[in-house]
Structures are given as C-alpha cells and as structure tokens.
Design a protein around this motif. Structure first.
Motif, PDB file in Angstrom:
ATOM      1  N   UNK A   3       6.293  12.341   9.478  1.00  0.00           N
ATOM      2  CA  UNK A   3       4.896  11.964   9.752  1.00  0.00           C
ATOM      3  C   UNK A   3       4.118  11.802   8.448  1.00  0.00           C
ATOM      4  N   UNK A   4       4.370  12.660   7.490  1.00  0.00           N
ATOM      5  CA  UNK A   4       3.692  12.547   6.193  1.00  0.00           C
ATOM      6  C   UNK A   4       4.028  11.230   5.520  1.00  0.00           C
ATOM      7  N   UNK A   5       5.285  10.865   5.563  1.00  0.00           N
ATOM      8  CA  UNK A   5       5.692   9.612   4.939  1.00  0.00           C
ATOM      9  C   UNK A   5       5.065   8.411   5.630  1.00  0.00           C
ATOM     10  N   UNK A   6       4.991   8.469   6.965  1.00  0.00           N
ATOM     11  CA  UNK A   6       4.408   7.353   7.708  1.00  0.00           C
ATOM     12  C   UNK A   6       2.930   7.198   7.401  1.00  0.00           C
ATOM     13  N   UNK A   7       2.182   8.321   7.384  1.00  0.00           N
ATOM     14  CA  UNK A   7       0.750   8.274   7.086  1.00  0.00           C
ATOM     15  C   UNK A   7       0.516   7.839   5.650  1.00  0.00           C
ATOM     16  N   UNK A   8       1.322   8.377   4.729  1.00  0.00           N
ATOM     17  CA  UNK A   8       1.165   8.016   3.315  1.00  0.00           C
ATOM     18  C   UNK A   8       1.432   6.531   3.092  1.00  0.00           C
ATOM     19  N   UNK A   9       2.438   6.002   3.775  1.00  0.00           N
ATOM     20  CA  UNK A   9       2.756   4.582   3.626  1.00  0.00           C
ATOM     21  C   UNK A   9       1.628   3.709   4.152  1.00  0.00           C
ATOM     22  N   UNK A  10       1.003   4.157   5.237  1.00  0.00           N
ATOM     23  CA  UNK A  10      -0.112   3.388   5.795  1.00  0.00           C
ATOM     24  C   UNK A  10      -1.326   3.420   4.870  1.00  0.00           C
ATOM     25  N   UNK A  11      -1.623   4.581   4.302  1.00  0.00           N
ATOM     26  CA  UNK A  11      -2.752   4.700   3.386  1.00  0.00           C
ATOM     27  C   UNK A  11      -2.473   4.009   2.052  1.00  0.00           C
ATOM     28  N   UNK A  12      -1.177   3.881   1.703  1.00  0.00           N
ATOM     29  CA  UNK A  12      -0.835   3.268   0.428  1.00  0.00           C
ATOM     30  C   UNK A  12      -1.265   1.809   0.368  1.00  0.00           C
ATOM     31  N   UNK A  13      -1.266   1.122   1.495  1.00  0.00           N
ATOM     32  CA  UNK A  13      -1.711  -0.273   1.512  1.00  0.00           C
ATOM     33  C   UNK A  13      -3.188  -0.370   1.129  1.00  0.00           C
ATOM     34  N   UNK A  14      -4.003   0.520   1.713  1.00  0.00           N
ATOM     35  CA  UNK A  14      -5.438   0.529   1.386  1.00  0.00           C
ATOM     36  C   UNK A  14      -5.667   1.006  -0.044  1.00  0.00           C
ATOM     37  N   UNK A  15      -4.826   1.964  -0.464  1.00  0.00           N
ATOM     38  CA  UNK A  15      -4.968   2.490  -1.828  1.00  0.00           C
ATOM     39  C   UNK A  15      -4.687   1.408  -2.858  1.00  0.00           C
ATOM     40  N   UNK A  16      -3.677   0.602  -2.625  1.00  0.00           N
ATOM     41  CA  UNK A  16      -3.310  -0.443  -3.573  1.00  0.00           C
ATOM     42  C   UNK A  16      -4.382  -1.534  -3.643  1.00  0.00           C
ATOM     43  N   UNK A  17      -5.022  -1.840  -2.532  1.00  0.00           N
ATOM     44  CA  UNK A  17      -6.023  -2.923  -2.505  1.00  0.00           C
ATOM     45  C   UNK A  17      -7.434  -2.435  -2.801  1.00  0.00           C
ATOM     46  N   UNK A  18      -7.686  -1.121  -2.793  1.00  0.00           N
ATOM     47  CA  UNK A  18      -9.039  -0.597  -2.965  1.00  0.00           C
ATOM     48  C   UNK A  18      -9.472  -0.509  -4.411  1.00  0.00           C
ATOM     49  N   UNK A  19     -10.819  -0.320  -4.569  1.00  0.00           N
ATOM     50  CA  UNK A  19     -11.360  -0.118  -5.917  1.00  0.00           C
ATOM     51  C   UNK A  19     -11.210   1.350  -6.299  1.00  0.00           C
ATOM     52  N   UNK A  20     -11.794   1.720  -7.421  1.00  0.00           N
ATOM     53  CA  UNK A  20     -11.625   3.077  -7.935  1.00  0.00           C
ATOM     54  C   UNK A  20     -12.204   4.118  -6.989  1.00  0.00           C
TER      55      UNK A  20
END
Length: 232
Positions: A3-20
């Motif tokens: 579950x941690x990996x799934x949530x982290x992978x989902x948030x990683x998309x927003x993290x990569x495209x987001x500002x600081x």
C-alpha cells in the motif's frame, strides 16, 4: 508495504510535475503517512516512477559429477555389496585404482579422481535410486523362528552360498576356497565402523561410531591403542 508503494507512486506523479511549494506539501504528506525520514521519502518520490530494473538471473552451477560417472559409481558400490555412502566413500581412494589396475573399471583419470573424492552425502544421493530397487516389496510380521534367526548369517554365509546343503568332498573344497577369498575380501576391502559410545537422553539414544576403516587398515591403530606390537 504494498500500500505504501502504491500511494507513493501515485503521489510521485504530482511531485514530479509540481512546483517547490507543492513538492514540499507532498513530501510532508508522505512523511506523515509512512513515518519515513524526510530524506528517504524525497528519494523514494524521485525514483518511484523509474522503470524497474530487470532482475538478474544467476546461472545454475554446472554439475560436478556428470551422468557418465554413474555406471562406475554403481559398479564400485556393487563390488562392495551395496554399503552405505559413508563406508563406500571411505574406501574409494583405494578401491578405484585397484579396479582400474585389474581392468574392471574403464574410466578416465579425471573420472577416477572425481570418484575418489566424492563425499558420502553425494554417494548416498546418487545411489538413492539403486537402493530403492533393493528394498523388499513387503514386510513380514511373523515372529522370528529358528529359520528367520539364521538370517543373521546373511551378511556372510547365506549371501555367498545360499541355503542348500553341501556335503560332498568336492563341495567342501569349493566352500573352503570361497571362505578364504571372502576372508581376504572382508579384511582388505570392506570398510566397517565400530560403536565408540552410546548415550541415552530419555527416549533418545545417541550413538557415536569411529571413522570407517577396513579391518586390516584399523589393526595398526588398534595395536597402538592397546600398547601391543604388530607381529613381524
């Protein structure tokens, strides 16, 4: 963990495209959700979307003892009347050169060396199929009478000459010749183990045996232990 990996992978998309600022908030959420250290969480978010690396498949170890060695091993085992692997392995360094010298064993020098250094465990493992062929098809539950008790002689007498009655002079001469050959064979080629100690722990009995050796090979050691001299 999944579950941690799934949530982290989902948030990683927003993290990569987001500002600081957006990245800082996502990082806070991941730390609060997983309990990870902030630096570790940041590294996970950065690499969560990386393509997975192919797993390295280790090649299997090449077999040391090939199938071409099996007939020679079975032959040595049969010559010594199917002993246990521990006993057979102990006498192989002497048995293999002897059989090759008598032209009874046609193998290469490399194969001979493999047979001589084969461990007892490997011998037992490779002879398991041959031993299975020797097992009786059924077990008798008859109480041992005089005939069954005579089976104690199987290892020597009955194995060699069977249960027939031999009473002629020619048969006696032949039997004496057989016993003499068997005496030499037993003393010089058949390894044995003697019980050194036996300890009981409740219902469990632990037995310790000495190292396998032929009667001839064990005699000098016995003379040393008893303080006797070997006759000239």
């Amino acid at each position: 963990m999944a579950e941690r990996k799934a949530v982290t992978k989902q948030l990683a998309r927003s993290y990569r495209a987001g500002d600081r600022i957006r990245k800082g908030r996502i990082l806070d959420d991941v730390v609060e959700l997983t309990g990870w250290h902030r630096d570790h969480a940041r590294a996970v978010l950065r690499h969560a979307l990386d393509p997975s690396k192919p797993r390295r498949v280790r090649p299997g170890r090449a077999p040391v003892y090939g199938a071409d060695l099996q007939p020679a091993l079975v032959f040595c085992w049969a010559v010594l009347r199917a002993p246990a692997g521990k006993l057979l392995a102990a006498v192989m360094p002497e048995l293999v050169p002897m059989l090759r010298e008598e032209k009874a064993l046609d193998i290469t020098d490399a194969q001979a060396e493999l047979l001589r250094r084969m461990s007892a465990a490997t011998v037992d493992r490779r002879l398991a199929g041959e031993r299975a062929k020797l097992l009786p098809r059924g077990r008798s539950h008859t109480k041992p009478g005089s005939l069954l008790k005579s089976q104690k002689n199987w290892s020597r007498v009955r194995e060699l000459v069977g249960y027939l009655r031999y009473d002629t002079a020619a048969e006696l001469e032949l039997l004496n010749h057989i016993w003499e050959l068997d005496r030499i064979f037993t003393n010089y080629l058949l390894p044995q183990q003697k019980l050194v100690s036996k300890t009981r722990h409740g219902a469990r009995v632990t037995k310790i045996h000495d190292a396998p050796a032929t009667p001839h090979g064990a005699r000098p050691q016995m003379l040393i232990l008893t303080g006797r001299r070997q006759p000239a």
